[in-house]
Design a protein around this motif. Structure first.
Motif, mmCIF file in Angstrom:
data_model
loop_
_atom_site.group_PDB
_atom_site.id
_atom_site.type_symbol
_atom_site.label_atom_id
_atom_site.label_comp_id
_atom_site.label_asym_id
_atom_site.label_seq_id
_atom_site.Cartn_x
_atom_site.Cartn_y
_atom_site.Cartn_z
ATOM 1 N N VAL A 158 -1.074 3.419 -3.343
ATOM 2 C CA VAL A 158 0.316 4.350 -3.827
ATOM 3 C C VAL A 158 -1.051 5.335 -4.762
ATOM 4 O O VAL A 158 -1.700 4.732 -5.650
ATOM 5 C CB VAL A 158 1.316 3.302 -4.445
ATOM 6 C CG1 VAL A 158 1.908 4.618 -5.770
ATOM 7 C CG2 VAL A 158 2.148 2.720 -3.903
ATOM 8 N N ASP A 196 7.283 2.975 0.722
ATOM 9 C CA ASP A 196 8.277 2.051 1.729
ATOM 10 C C ASP A 196 7.776 0.066 2.226
ATOM 11 O O ASP A 196 8.604 -0.040 1.594
ATOM 12 C CB ASP A 196 7.733 2.520 3.124
ATOM 13 C CG ASP A 196 8.474 4.083 2.627
ATOM 14 O OD1 ASP A 196 9.361 4.643 1.561
ATOM 15 O OD2 ASP A 196 7.979 5.092 3.620
ATOM 16 N N GLU A 197 6.439 0.115 2.196
ATOM 17 C CA GLU A 197 6.238 -1.035 1.754
ATOM 18 C C GLU A 197 6.680 -1.661 0.759
ATOM 19 O O GLU A 197 7.326 -3.236 0.617
ATOM 20 C CB GLU A 197 4.697 -1.557 2.129
ATOM 21 C CG GLU A 197 4.892 -2.639 2.819
ATOM 22 C CD GLU A 197 2.505 -2.645 2.889
ATOM 23 O OE1 GLU A 197 2.259 -3.385 3.608
ATOM 24 O OE2 GLU A 197 1.987 -1.646 2.251
ATOM 25 N N LEU A 226 -5.482 3.858 2.064
ATOM 26 C CA LEU A 226 -4.025 3.102 1.816
ATOM 27 C C LEU A 226 -4.334 2.749 0.204
ATOM 28 O O LEU A 226 -5.019 3.004 -1.047
ATOM 29 C CB LEU A 226 -4.305 1.453 2.616
ATOM 30 C CG LEU A 226 -4.765 1.657 3.572
ATOM 31 C CD1 LEU A 226 -4.733 -0.188 4.008
ATOM 32 C CD2 LEU A 226 -3.378 1.221 4.188
ATOM 33 N N ASN A 282 0.167 -1.153 -0.194
ATOM 34 C CA ASN A 282 0.328 0.044 0.308
ATOM 35 C C ASN A 282 0.968 1.142 -0.350
ATOM 36 O O ASN A 282 0.047 2.132 -0.133
ATOM 37 C CB ASN A 282 -0.936 -0.059 1.190
ATOM 38 C CG ASN A 282 -2.242 -0.794 1.140
ATOM 39 O OD1 ASN A 282 -2.921 -1.066 0.272
ATOM 40 N ND2 ASN A 282 -2.039 -2.485 1.873
ATOM 41 N N SER A 283 1.770 1.611 0.288
ATOM 42 C CA SER A 283 3.071 2.526 0.002
ATOM 43 C C SER A 283 4.402 1.747 -0.465
ATOM 44 O O SER A 283 4.798 0.484 -1.000
ATOM 45 C CB SER A 283 3.248 3.031 1.568
ATOM 46 O OG SER A 283 4.243 2.168 2.096
#
Length: 378
Positions: A150, A123-124, A148, A120-121
């Protein structure tokens, strides 16, 4: 009945009156399976998955998943790792996605149970690619929910970060799919089309329950119904195309008559204007019946079905009890110990939710654990 559940008089088909229970929730697994098949046919050739988060919307993860597996469903979505572990124990070979992704420290658990995070990002994505290169995962593009996912302008960066993964699905989520004329649907579909161009070889998913019925037919490669599976109406304002799945009945604990001027329940919000016959039922807000259906709390009173007659709730909903006004019904229709229908064919989850000033999703997921439960049609 789940193979892991201890048999009970209710699960073996005995009358609820023989079980000494005061409230009974019946879940029709055959109706659930028919709903999945209807959605699968409508969205074909896309694959039809099933959202079974929150204990299958409160109806029981194991019996619901087994019924859907028998109907042909092979891909499921849950929210958390704990739900994923439960689902994996039920379906050893199913594809399981987790909406909440891969929280820090969850990697070993997800990998050991073959759970696919929905990343969901940025970074993740980077964290998961470093931790579990080559493993299956999904990517969420946020086209309007602002929760949530990108952002669409970052889709290219996300594609670069995900090169080390086996990305199996790129997905988004509608904001207003229950409103076919809402222009937000058009904007989201256009944004998602641009974003997914960065993932030309990856399957795509957009449609939830209501999305399946949009005139745009945004079915893509996989659809993700949840609410509609359980009997909720995916087309508000139109006839519900889904079969009802749940029925809630409560036992009459006591019958009494009151005089004009006598009140019912906390705060005396309802007072009899004539001689009245009342029935006290054994369920309340501790069982998930919203306090908002109390008489005097809003719109028209909620009605229960007593031997075919509609009888309104009067007074406040208590923790463990409600009261019905039987005055307009024939005197012979109700006896102490009889079961009356609160939720079912007459009053569906959407109608109950509207009366309570909430949504059907909340009604389903809050159905009480004190109910005796009976699964039929499985």
């Amino acid at each position: 009945m789940s193979v892991r559940e201890k048999p009970s008089p209710l699960s073996l088909g005995a009358s609820p009156c023989d079980a000494g229970e005061v409230a009974l929730l019946t879940i029709d697994l055959a109706a659930l399976a028919r709903n999945w098949k209807l959605l699968a046919e409508r969205s074909a050739p896309a694959e039809c998955a099933a959202v079974v988060k929150a204990d299958a919307y409160g109806l029981g993860l194991e019996p619901v998943m087994r019924a859907l597996l028998a109907a042909g469903c092979r891909t499921f979505f849950v929210a958390t790792a704990a739900e994923g572990v439960q689902a994996r124990a039920i379906a050893r070979d199913a594809v399981l996605y987790m909406f909440n992704g891969a929280p820090p420290g969850s990697g070993p658990l997800l990998l050991s149970h073959e759970l696919r995070p929905v990343l969901n990002s940025l970074d993740e994505i980077a964290e998961w690619a470093a931790l579990a290169p080559g493993t299956p995962a999904a990517l969420h593009i946020d086209t309007g929910m602002s929760r949530l996912g990108v952002a669409p302008p970052d889709a290219g960066v996300a594609a670069e970060l995900a090169r080390g993964l086996s990305l199996q699905l790129v997905m988004s989520h509608f904001v207003s799919s229950q409103q076919p004329e809402n222009r937000c649907n058009d904007r989201q579909i256009a944004q998602f089309a641009l974003a997914r161009a960065h993932f030309p070889e990856v399957a795509a998913s957009f449609a939830n329950s209501s999305g399946i019925f949009l005139p745009h037919r945004p079915h893509l490669d996989l659809v993700r119904p949840g609410y509609a599976l359980y009997g909720g109406n995916p087309t508000p304002g139109k006839p519900n195309p889904m079969r009802p799945v749940v029925k809630l009945e409560a036992r009459i604990l006591a019958l009494r008559e009151i005089k004009p001027g006598e009140s019912v329940g906390y705060d005396a919000t309802w007072t009899a204007s004539r001689p009245s016959r009342l029935a006290a039922l054994g369920l309340g807000y501790a069982d998930g019946l919203p306090w908002g259906v109390s008489s005097g709390a809003g719109a028209e009173p909620l009605e229960a079905l007593v031997s075919g007659f509609r009888c309104p709730i009067v007074g406040r909903v208590s923790m463990d009890a409600i009261v019905l006004d039987l005055t307009e019904a024939p005197s012979f229709i109700a006896q102490r110990g009889d079961f009356v229908e609160i939720l079912g064919e007459t009053t569906g989850v959407d109608a109950l939710a509207e009366r309570a000033g909430t949504i059907g999703y909340e009604i389903l997921t809050r159905l009480g654990r004190r109910y005796a439960r009976r699964y039929v049609g499985g």
